[in-house]
Design an enzyme around this catalytic site. Structure first.
Site, PDB file in Angstrom:
ATOM      1  N   ASP A  14       0.843  -1.196   0.000  1.00  0.00           N
ATOM      2  CA  ASP A  14       0.000   0.000   0.000  1.00  0.00           C
ATOM      3  C   ASP A  14       0.880   1.247   0.000  1.00  0.00           C
ATOM      4  OD1 ASP A  14      -3.222   0.485   0.954  1.00  0.00           O
ATOM      5  OD2 ASP A  14      -1.841   2.178   1.114  1.00  0.00           O
TER       6      ASP A  14
ATOM      7  N   ASN B 257     -12.900  -3.308   2.630  1.00  0.00           N
ATOM      8  CA  ASN B 257     -13.823  -2.187   2.799  1.00  0.00           C
ATOM      9  C   ASN B 257     -14.822  -2.198   1.649  1.00  0.00           C
ATOM     10  OD1 ASN B 257     -12.467  -1.170   5.103  1.00  0.00           O
ATOM     11  ND2 ASN B 257     -10.951  -0.163   3.809  1.00  0.00           N
TER      12      ASN B 257
ATOM     13  N   GLN C  19     -14.290   2.683   1.659  1.00  0.00           N
ATOM     14  CA  GLN C  19     -13.701   2.254   0.377  1.00  0.00           C
ATOM     15  C   GLN C  19     -13.430   3.477  -0.493  1.00  0.00           C
ATOM     16  OE1 GLN C  19     -15.971  -0.622  -1.898  1.00  0.00           O
ATOM     17  NE2 GLN C  19     -14.297  -0.931  -3.369  1.00  0.00           N
TER      18      GLN C  19
ATOM     19  N   VAL D 106     -11.074   3.038  -3.439  1.00  0.00           N
ATOM     20  CA  VAL D 106     -10.755   2.530  -4.782  1.00  0.00           C
ATOM     21  C   VAL D 106     -11.774   1.449  -5.115  1.00  0.00           C
ATOM     22  CG1 VAL D 106      -9.046   1.416  -6.249  1.00  0.00           C
ATOM     23  CG2 VAL D 106      -8.298   3.054  -4.503  1.00  0.00           C
TER      24      VAL D 106
ATOM     25  N   HIS E 210     -10.500  -5.279  -3.327  1.00  0.00           N
ATOM     26  CA  HIS E 210      -9.160  -5.597  -2.838  1.00  0.00           C
ATOM     27  C   HIS E 210      -9.232  -5.970  -1.379  1.00  0.00           C
ATOM     28  CE1 HIS E 210      -9.920  -1.293  -2.382  1.00  0.00           C
ATOM     29  NE2 HIS E 210      -9.198  -1.353  -1.277  1.00  0.00           N
TER      30      HIS E 210
ATOM     31  N   HIS F 293      -7.043  -5.900   2.105  1.00  0.00           N
ATOM     32  CA  HIS F 293      -5.882  -5.375   2.814  1.00  0.00           C
ATOM     33  C   HIS F 293      -5.326  -6.481   3.717  1.00  0.00           C
ATOM     34  CE1 HIS F 293      -6.830  -0.930   2.302  1.00  0.00           C
ATOM     35  NE2 HIS F 293      -8.007  -1.455   2.025  1.00  0.00           N
TER      36      HIS F 293
HETATM   37  P1  AMP Z   1      -9.776   1.320   0.315  1.00  0.00           P
HETATM   38  O1  AMP Z   1      -9.851   2.603   1.102  1.00  0.00           O
HETATM   39  O2  AMP Z   1     -10.172   0.110   1.077  1.00  0.00           O
HETATM   40  O3  AMP Z   1     -10.499   1.454  -1.014  1.00  0.00           O
HETATM   41  O4  AMP Z   1      -8.234   1.097   0.029  1.00  0.00           O
HETATM   42  C1  AMP Z   1      -7.559   1.686  -1.021  1.00  0.00           C
HETATM   43  C2  AMP Z   1      -6.102   1.623  -0.671  1.00  0.00           C
HETATM   44  O5  AMP Z   1      -5.349   1.838  -1.844  1.00  0.00           O
HETATM   45  C3  AMP Z   1      -5.649   2.695   0.335  1.00  0.00           C
HETATM   46  O6  AMP Z   1      -5.106   2.048   1.473  1.00  0.00           O
HETATM   47  C4  AMP Z   1      -4.603   3.490  -0.439  1.00  0.00           C
HETATM   48  O7  AMP Z   1      -3.538   3.925   0.358  1.00  0.00           O
HETATM   49  C5  AMP Z   1      -4.163   2.495  -1.504  1.00  0.00           C
HETATM   50  N1  AMP Z   1      -3.628   3.070  -2.720  1.00  0.00           N
HETATM   51  C6  AMP Z   1      -4.146   4.071  -3.462  1.00  0.00           C
HETATM   52  N2  AMP Z   1      -3.382   4.304  -4.537  1.00  0.00           N
HETATM   53  C7  AMP Z   1      -2.349   3.425  -4.474  1.00  0.00           C
HETATM   54  C8  AMP Z   1      -1.222   3.157  -5.292  1.00  0.00           C
HETATM   55  N3  AMP Z   1      -0.985   3.860  -6.411  1.00  0.00           N
HETATM   56  N4  AMP Z   1      -0.369   2.179  -4.917  1.00  0.00           N
HETATM   57  C9  AMP Z   1      -0.596   1.460  -3.792  1.00  0.00           C
HETATM   58  N5  AMP Z   1      -1.645   1.660  -2.984  1.00  0.00           N
HETATM   59  C10 AMP Z   1      -2.509   2.624  -3.312  1.00  0.00           C
END
Ligand code: AMP
Length: 114
Positions: free
Chosen positions: A30, A87, A94, A96, A100, A102
């Protein structure tokens, strides 16, 4: 469905520290780690949220857990303990919309989560 940041990482259009990859998933660190070990396990198939997963994704979803177990062992946190988080939608935080999981570990965790 439109591309996400994670689709771009899968296609190597964006950099990431990839720790595992196979036909079904990719796993990378991450960018804003919330624990000493914070790895995202991402299916290559674009499923926006867990709500969008279906019976045909059964094997893929199971695979994500087994990959998480394998990475936890590689990161040497299996015995100490680790947490898996998916999430789903706004109230869960959430950000993204590409399913996914974590994998968090390397420190003590609190319960309930914030
Ligand atoms: P969520 O909030 O569960 O959707 O998690 C999205 C995660 O993606 C967050 O923990 C971010 O820090 C991570 N994230 C966003 N962009 C990137 C990236 N380019 N490379 C690695 N992690 C990322």
């Amino acid at each position: 469905m439109s591309d996400t940041i994670f689709t771009k990482i899968i296609r190597r259009e964006l950099p990431a520290t990839i720790v595992y990859e196979d036909d079904l998933v990719i796993a990378f660190r991450d960018i804003a780690p919330q624990a000493p070990v914070h790895i995202l396990i991402v299916p290559k198939k674009l499923i926006p949220t867990l709500n969008d997963a279906s019976e045909e994704d059964r094997e893929l979803l199971g695979h994500i857990f087994l990959v998480a177990k394998r990475i936890a062992a590689a990161e040497k946190i299996s015995d100490r303990g680790y947490r898996l988080v998916i999430n789903t939608n706004a109230e869960a935080g959430q950000t993204v919309f590409h399913l996914h999981c974590h994998l968090l570990g390397g420190r003590s965790m609190q319960w309930p989560p914030g």
